[in-house]
Write an enzyme that holds these catalytic residues in place. Structure first.
Site, PDB file in Angstrom:
ATOM      1  N   LYS A  37     -21.030  12.456  30.203  1.00 34.72           N
ATOM      2  CA  LYS A  37     -20.160  13.264  29.326  1.00 34.72           C
ATOM      3  C   LYS A  37     -19.864  14.616  29.967  1.00 34.72           C
ATOM      4  O   LYS A  37     -18.738  15.106  29.933  1.00 34.72           O
ATOM      5  CB  LYS A  37     -20.825  13.463  27.963  1.00 34.72           C
ATOM      6  CG  LYS A  37     -20.921  12.171  27.156  1.00 34.72           C
ATOM      7  CD  LYS A  37     -21.724  12.364  25.886  1.00 34.72           C
ATOM      8  CE  LYS A  37     -21.916  11.047  25.163  1.00 34.72           C
ATOM      9  NZ  LYS A  37     -22.962  11.114  24.147  1.00 34.72           N
ATOM     10  N   LEU A  51     -30.802   6.932  26.519  1.00 36.95           N
ATOM     11  CA  LEU A  51     -29.361   6.899  26.304  1.00 36.95           C
ATOM     12  C   LEU A  51     -29.132   7.769  25.071  1.00 36.95           C
ATOM     13  O   LEU A  51     -29.965   7.776  24.156  1.00 36.95           O
ATOM     14  CB  LEU A  51     -28.882   5.474  26.032  1.00 36.95           C
ATOM     15  CG  LEU A  51     -28.910   4.498  27.212  1.00 36.95           C
ATOM     16  CD1 LEU A  51     -28.469   3.102  26.764  1.00 36.95           C
ATOM     17  CD2 LEU A  51     -28.019   4.981  28.346  1.00 36.95           C
ATOM     18  N   ASP A  52     -28.005   8.474  25.033  1.00 34.65           N
ATOM     19  CA  ASP A  52     -27.702   9.295  23.862  1.00 34.65           C
ATOM     20  C   ASP A  52     -27.639   8.407  22.614  1.00 34.65           C
ATOM     21  O   ASP A  52     -27.383   7.205  22.713  1.00 34.65           O
ATOM     22  CB  ASP A  52     -26.346   9.995  24.021  1.00 34.65           C
ATOM     23  CG  ASP A  52     -26.346  10.994  25.169  1.00 34.65           C
ATOM     24  OD1 ASP A  52     -27.442  11.455  25.551  1.00 34.65           O
ATOM     25  OD2 ASP A  52     -25.249  11.300  25.671  1.00 34.65           O
ATOM     26  N   LYS A  53     -27.792   9.042  21.453  1.00 25.81           N
ATOM     27  CA  LYS A  53     -27.764   8.284  20.195  1.00 25.81           C
ATOM     28  C   LYS A  53     -26.467   7.459  20.075  1.00 25.81           C
ATOM     29  O   LYS A  53     -26.482   6.326  19.616  1.00 25.81           O
ATOM     30  CB  LYS A  53     -27.892   9.270  19.026  1.00 25.81           C
ATOM     31  CG  LYS A  53     -28.007   8.634  17.682  1.00 25.81           C
ATOM     32  CD  LYS A  53     -28.268   9.688  16.623  1.00 25.81           C
ATOM     33  CE  LYS A  53     -28.029   9.141  15.235  1.00 25.81           C
ATOM     34  NZ  LYS A  53     -28.170  10.173  14.204  1.00 25.81           N
TER      35      LYS A  53
END
Ligand code: URA
Length: 248
Positions: free
Chosen positions: A203, A110-112
């Protein structure tokens, strides 16, 4: 938790694997009579035992041998989905020492700044299956998006959408829950199910329709749902039923 079937193993191998101590520390502990098998202090740390049958204790505490660990983490924003990082805190830093002993790693990333469901395990084959592009394991996200996500977006996502690098996504199911008008513009609360896991996929899908994800949370992977009682940053072991859902 399962052990190794009806196999015998060296006692010191079992104890070092479970994080009780190094081989030399264990030798000392044995000498001091602190390690017991079936209630009796052992004399030799190299003795063969069957962890499915024999009761192993260190300093009076039962040691349950197992090899695999399966954790559900409610990932908070600000930590990276990696086992090591020079700059940022990692999801592994959120685990207890007892759980780190098993050397778990995150299943995918998962992205930061993304929150939500992250599975951590040391089961390589299961992780591989869950991430395999051929398996199309669905992932469900909830997001807040800057822009008015409308019927046209729903149709475009359903048809598959072209990302900035030319990649055509698989059909994705987009649902809009709520729209809110603010001074900064319209924000839409949505849920999205995707069947693959390209880099920054959610995104980039919204970017492709001229909108921006400002908050992102993963709520399910396959049929496994994030436990709503798991507070952000906390984790627990998967139940046997949850593990079955993942293996389906
Ligand atoms: N899609 C994204 O854009 N980010 C994530 O962290 C997961 C899916």
């Amino acid at each position: 938790m399962s052990g190794k079937g009806k196999q015998t193993l060296r006692l010191d191998k079992i104890l070092s694997h479970m994080g009780v101590g190094s081989r030399s520390e264990l030798k000392k502990m044995v000498k001091q009579g602190r390690i017991r098998v079936d209630g009796k202090p052992v004399k030799d740390s190299g003795v063969q035992v069957n962890p499915d049958v024999n009761v192993i204790e260190a300093d009076g505490e039962r040691i349950e041998y197992r090899e695999m660990i399966y954790l559900m983490l409610h990932k908070p924003p600000g930590v990276v989905s990696a086992t090591e990082d020079n700059r940022d805190k990692t999801v592994i830093d959120l685990l207890s020492k007892e759980d780190r002993v098993f050397k778990p790693f995150p299943v995918g990333r998962l992205d930061k700044d993304t929150e939500g469901l992250l599975i951590l395990t040391n089961d390589g084959p299961l992780a591989h299956d869950l991430l395999s592009p051929r398996k199309h394991v669905p992932k469900t996200y909830e997001a807040r998006v800057l822009g008015n996500v409308d019927e046209e977006d729903i149709e475009r996502f359903k048809a598959g959408i072209q990302l900035d690098d030319g990649y055509e996504t698989l059909p994705a199911e987009l649902t809009v829950f709520h729209r809110e008008e603010t001074e900064e513009g319209v924000f839409s609360s949505i849920s999205l199910i995707i069947h693959e896991g390209k880099f920054h996929q959610v995104k980039r899908m919204f970017q492709a329709v001229g909108k921006r994800v400002v908050y992102l949370k993963r709520v399910a992977m396959g049929e496994l749902e994030l436990d709503a009682d798991l507070t952000i940053g906390s984790y627990r072991e998967l139940t046997a039923e949850e593990l079955d859902l993942l293996r389906k």
